[in-house]
Write a protein that holds these residues in place. Sequence first.
Motif, PDB file in Angstrom:
ATOM      1  N   THR A  74     -15.719  10.151   8.038  1.00 32.48           N
ATOM      2  CA  THR A  74     -14.473   9.809   8.728  1.00 32.48           C
ATOM      3  C   THR A  74     -13.816   8.620   8.038  1.00 32.48           C
ATOM      4  O   THR A  74     -14.454   7.602   7.791  1.00 32.48           O
ATOM      5  CB  THR A  74     -14.744   9.452  10.201  1.00 32.48           C
ATOM      6  OG1 THR A  74     -15.309  10.594  10.839  1.00 32.48           O
ATOM      7  CG2 THR A  74     -13.459   9.074  10.920  1.00 32.48           C
ATOM      8  N   VAL A  75     -12.543   8.805   7.683  1.00 33.42           N
ATOM      9  CA  VAL A  75     -11.744   7.687   7.166  1.00 33.42           C
ATOM     10  C   VAL A  75     -11.012   7.062   8.353  1.00 33.42           C
ATOM     11  O   VAL A  75     -10.236   7.750   9.025  1.00 33.42           O
ATOM     12  CB  VAL A  75     -10.705   8.170   6.126  1.00 33.42           C
ATOM     13  CG1 VAL A  75      -9.808   7.024   5.678  1.00 33.42           C
ATOM     14  CG2 VAL A  75     -11.394   8.813   4.945  1.00 33.42           C
ATOM     15  N   GLN A  76     -11.303   5.812   8.619  1.00 37.75           N
ATOM     16  CA  GLN A  76     -10.618   5.120   9.719  1.00 37.75           C
ATOM     17  C   GLN A  76      -9.265   4.645   9.187  1.00 37.75           C
ATOM     18  O   GLN A  76      -9.194   3.656   8.459  1.00 37.75           O
ATOM     19  CB  GLN A  76     -11.473   3.945  10.202  1.00 37.75           C
ATOM     20  CG  GLN A  76     -11.008   3.333  11.512  1.00 37.75           C
ATOM     21  CD  GLN A  76     -11.155   4.289  12.695  1.00 37.75           C
ATOM     22  OE1 GLN A  76     -12.012   5.172  12.688  1.00 37.75           O
ATOM     23  NE2 GLN A  76     -10.305   4.133  13.696  1.00 37.75           N
ATOM     24  N   ALA A  77      -8.201   5.386   9.512  1.00 36.84           N
ATOM     25  CA  ALA A  77      -6.878   5.079   8.950  1.00 36.84           C
ATOM     26  C   ALA A  77      -6.228   3.909   9.673  1.00 36.84           C
ATOM     27  O   ALA A  77      -5.576   3.064   9.058  1.00 36.84           O
ATOM     28  CB  ALA A  77      -5.975   6.305   9.023  1.00 36.84           C
ATOM     29  N   VAL A  78      -6.384   3.852  11.000  1.00 37.48           N
ATOM     30  CA  VAL A  78      -5.812   2.754  11.794  1.00 37.48           C
ATOM     31  C   VAL A  78      -6.903   2.221  12.703  1.00 37.48           C
ATOM     32  O   VAL A  78      -7.585   2.989  13.380  1.00 37.48           O
ATOM     33  CB  VAL A  78      -4.610   3.233  12.634  1.00 37.48           C
ATOM     34  CG1 VAL A  78      -4.100   2.113  13.534  1.00 37.48           C
ATOM     35  CG2 VAL A  78      -3.483   3.736  11.744  1.00 37.48           C
ATOM     36  N   GLY A 135       2.386  -3.319   3.723  1.00 40.08           N
ATOM     37  CA  GLY A 135       0.972  -3.275   3.362  1.00 40.08           C
ATOM     38  C   GLY A 135       0.778  -2.332   2.198  1.00 40.08           C
ATOM     39  O   GLY A 135       1.663  -1.525   1.900  1.00 40.08           O
ATOM     40  N   PRO A 136      -0.382  -2.401   1.542  1.00 40.13           N
ATOM     41  CA  PRO A 136      -0.622  -1.585   0.352  1.00 40.13           C
ATOM     42  C   PRO A 136      -0.670  -0.101   0.678  1.00 40.13           C
ATOM     43  O   PRO A 136      -0.880   0.292   1.826  1.00 40.13           O
ATOM     44  CB  PRO A 136      -1.981  -2.074  -0.157  1.00 40.13           C
ATOM     45  CG  PRO A 136      -2.639  -2.689   1.027  1.00 40.13           C
ATOM     46  CD  PRO A 136      -1.545  -3.236   1.881  1.00 40.13           C
ATOM     47  N   SER A 137      -0.485   0.706  -0.349  1.00 43.75           N
ATOM     48  CA  SER A 137      -0.529   2.155  -0.207  1.00 43.75           C
ATOM     49  C   SER A 137      -1.864   2.589   0.407  1.00 43.75           C
ATOM     50  O   SER A 137      -2.916   2.095   0.029  1.00 43.75           O
ATOM     51  CB  SER A 137      -0.352   2.763  -1.598  1.00 43.75           C
ATOM     52  OG  SER A 137      -0.330   4.152  -1.491  1.00 43.75           O
ATOM     53  N   GLY A 138      -1.800   3.463   1.407  1.00 43.42           N
ATOM     54  CA  GLY A 138      -3.017   4.000   2.018  1.00 43.42           C
ATOM     55  C   GLY A 138      -3.610   3.138   3.119  1.00 43.42           C
ATOM     56  O   GLY A 138      -4.705   3.429   3.599  1.00 43.42           O
ATOM     57  N   CYS A 139      -2.919   2.080   3.532  1.00 44.83           N
ATOM     58  CA  CYS A 139      -3.517   1.171   4.524  1.00 44.83           C
ATOM     59  C   CYS A 139      -3.331   1.670   5.960  1.00 44.83           C
ATOM     60  O   CYS A 139      -3.912   1.106   6.886  1.00 44.83           O
ATOM     61  CB  CYS A 139      -2.975  -0.245   4.375  1.00 44.83           C
ATOM     62  SG  CYS A 139      -1.288  -0.467   4.940  1.00 44.83           S
ATOM     63  N   GLY A 140      -2.542   2.723   6.157  1.00 46.29           N
ATOM     64  CA  GLY A 140      -2.424   3.290   7.495  1.00 46.29           C
ATOM     65  C   GLY A 140      -1.059   3.156   8.141  1.00 46.29           C
ATOM     66  O   GLY A 140      -0.884   3.484   9.322  1.00 46.29           O
ATOM     67  N   LYS A 141      -0.067   2.725   7.377  1.00 44.69           N
ATOM     68  CA  LYS A 141       1.273   2.517   7.940  1.00 44.69           C
ATOM     69  C   LYS A 141       1.864   3.815   8.485  1.00 44.69           C
ATOM     70  O   LYS A 141       2.360   3.865   9.608  1.00 44.69           O
ATOM     71  CB  LYS A 141       2.214   1.935   6.864  1.00 44.69           C
ATOM     72  CG  LYS A 141       1.733   0.649   6.235  1.00 44.69           C
ATOM     73  CD  LYS A 141       2.722   0.085   5.216  1.00 44.69           C
ATOM     74  CE  LYS A 141       2.935   0.923   3.965  1.00 44.69           C
ATOM     75  NZ  LYS A 141       1.722   1.082   3.122  1.00 44.69           N
ATOM     76  N   SER A 142       1.812   4.870   7.649  1.00 42.44           N
ATOM     77  CA  SER A 142       2.397   6.153   8.073  1.00 42.44           C
ATOM     78  C   SER A 142       1.663   6.720   9.281  1.00 42.44           C
ATOM     79  O   SER A 142       2.287   7.285  10.190  1.00 42.44           O
ATOM     80  CB  SER A 142       2.341   7.175   6.939  1.00 42.44           C
ATOM     81  OG  SER A 142       3.097   6.730   5.846  1.00 42.44           O
ATOM     82  N   THR A 143       0.346   6.567   9.272  1.00 38.55           N
ATOM     83  CA  THR A 143      -0.442   7.093  10.388  1.00 38.55           C
ATOM     84  C   THR A 143      -0.044   6.409  11.688  1.00 38.55           C
ATOM     85  O   THR A 143       0.135   7.065  12.722  1.00 38.55           O
ATOM     86  CB  THR A 143      -1.945   6.890  10.100  1.00 38.55           C
ATOM     87  OG1 THR A 143      -2.265   7.509   8.856  1.00 38.55           O
ATOM     88  CG2 THR A 143      -2.790   7.499  11.199  1.00 38.55           C
TER      89      THR A 143
END
Length: 226
Positions: A19-23, A40-48
């Motif tokens: 499991t990738v904890q996105a947020v 925040g950096p790419s992939g840090c969970g902003k879109s999620t």
Amino acid sequence: SGHIQVRDLNIGFKANGATVQAVKSASLDVQAGEFVSLIGPSGCGKSTLMNAVAGFTPPDSGVAMLDGKRIDGPGSDRGVVFQQYSLFPWMTVRKNVEFGLKMAHMPPSQRETQARTLLGLAGLLAFENHYPSQLSGGMKQRVGIVRALATSPQVLLMDEPFGALDSQTRTVMQEILTNMWQRLRLSVLFITHDIEEAIFLSDRIYVMTARPGRIKAEIKVPLPRP
Ligand code: ADP
Ligand code: ADP
């Protein structure tokens, strides 16, 4: 109205058995009429995180609320703009804007008036009968914003909307967005990885860090607006 509250939000994705904890335990507020950026950096969970506010992604735990009501799906009270313009290529500019109004069951005569009013605000009235392929990238994204605003949402959610544009066009778009926001007085949650863009546009900025995606800091932008 238009107060977004995110409280203790957790969202993970399963990939290859892990499991990738996105947020992770994210909380934030956008007050009614406020312009807030999330950086925040790419992939840090902003879109999620934003997708949870849009109602596209259900949280594992925690809650996203609009005016005290739990968000459990998309709704016309929230307009969304992505980096890709996602306009229908076979529809004219005005028909693209009217499309959402049709889905919201607005009568045809009112649709046209509403679409033309918003196209005017964005400086696009002269292009209402053009097709997307006839427009520059900046203009396409202006149409995307107008389309997101067509149903008069209380909230505008924008995920790197100017990420595909050259820097000169970007600057113009930032000014157009500021003008529209000041006229319409709606709440905005804006994702960018460009700190200068965030400072120019925002009242407040939240900073996210990666793995897991946490909100690490909150910055009140002290600069007076030009
Ligand atoms: P950002 O918007 O900050 O670039 P995202 O929210 O897109 O970050 O992604 C956060 C993390 O979640 C990343 O590790 C990404 O790979 C992962 N992720 C996002 N969406 C999905 C998905 N639908 N399925 C699996 N993993 C995802
Ligand atoms: P209006 O009633 O506003 O004149 P139309 O019914 O003529 O709108 O549709 C305008 C455009 O939208 C047409 O090009 C049509 O093909 C397209 N369209 C209508 N409904 C859909 C839909 N559900 N999905 C995709 N395109 C659609």
